[in-house]
Design a protein around this motif. Structure first.
Motif: not given
Length: 305
Positions: A195-202, A232-242
């Motif tokens: 899930s990708l959402v705009e943020g500060d790169g977390e 785009r490292l500092d533009k989006y926050n990433v939440w991954a489930t693997v």
């Protein structure tokens, strides 16, 4: 007295010879073939007549002496296959003059796979022969759909797969009401959902930080390569489930899912992401182990002495 006896004996011999049959008159020097009496045709023997003329029309009307197969491909190894092929070729020759469209503009058809076609005809068809049949089908399919004859439509329909695989249009994913874009990816035995959402790169992977989830630097760079390559490292926050597989497979599965989610946010990045290789599926898998081998190809250690 002796001359009288000789004359008497000569007369008796001549009389006996004249009384013998004609085929023995030539003496004992005649062969068996010459001694056989000859028979000649007499008036009592019937005269020979010529055979009547052949009436070909009558012969055609009469039933043939042997059974003629209904199919011209009866004596081939695959009669049902050749019946289909001859039928399609006859249609192609019949409607060869009709206007055609390009291969890209022709309707997409999901032809039968080779195993399904073998089940249809009940014969063991080689793949090379089936490819030749598909060429004829694709040529018939290029006939302009607006003027395509009905018998061609019916012939093509016979070779279509059940259902229509091209009828279901792929649903285009979009950003939801919370501004999240979702992407899925697989690699080896690993599957990931991002899930990708705009943020500060977390970046969080299964609730852990990226460093905790992937101790190796190479795996961390692989997981975030889509953001790194597109700056785009500092533009989006990433939440991954693997889940599943090892760390390398999980990192590459996240990279694929992240690239797809990023393309939902910014479709213009598709050429860049394709160049980075983060939206292309890697189909490679581990080769299976073979019997008698340590691994797929490694043989056990052998020492002569």
């Amino acid at each position: 007295m002796q001359s009288v006896r000789s004359a008497t004996y000569l007369r008796a011999a001549l009389a006996q010879r004249s009384a013998a049959p004609s085929y023995l008159a030539a003496g004992p020097t005649m062969s068996l073939k010459q001694q056989t009496p000859r028979r000649y045709a007499t008036e009592a023997t019937p005269a020979l007549t010529a055979a009547p003329e052949i009436d070909f029309d009558r012969m055609l009307q009469q039933r043939s002496a042997r059974v003629v197969p209904a199919s011209p491909s009866y004596f081939t190894g695959s009669p049902r296959f050749f019946d289909h092929l001859l039928n399609l070729e006859s249609l192609l020759a019949k409607y060869a003059a009709l206007p055609t469209v390009s291969a890209n503009d022709s309707p997409r058809m999901a032809w039968l796979k080779l195993p399904a076609f073998r089940d249809l005809v009940g014969e063991r068809i080689p793949s090379k022969k089936y490819r030749g049949l598909l060429k004829v089908l694709n040529r018939l399919n290029r006939i302009d759909p607006a003027i395509r004859p009905q018998e061609v439509r019916l012939a093509l329909k016979e070779f279509l797969r059940p259902g229509n695989p091209y009828a279901a249009q792929s649903t285009t994913t979009s950003v939801d009401e919370l501004g999240r874009a979702r992407g899925k990816g697989k690699r080896k035995e690993s599957s990931a959902v991002v899930s990708l959402v705009e943020g500060d790169g977390e970046v969080l992977v299964n609730g852990k930080s990226l460093v905790e989830a992937f101790p190796r630097v190479h795996d961390r760079e692989s997981a975030t390569w889509a953001l790194r390559f597109s700056n785009r490292l500092d533009k989006y926050n990433v939440w991954a489930t693997v889940r599943g597989g090892g760390t390398t497979g999980q990192a590459e599965a996240i990279a694929l899912a992240l690239g797809r989610a990023l393309m939902v946010h910014e479709p213009a990045l598709k050429p860049i992401l394709r160049k980075a290789g983060v939206i292309t599926v890697d189909p490679r898998r581990v080769e299976r182990k073979k019997p008698g081998r340590v691994k797929a190809r490694k043989a056990p250690t052998w020492v002569k002495r």
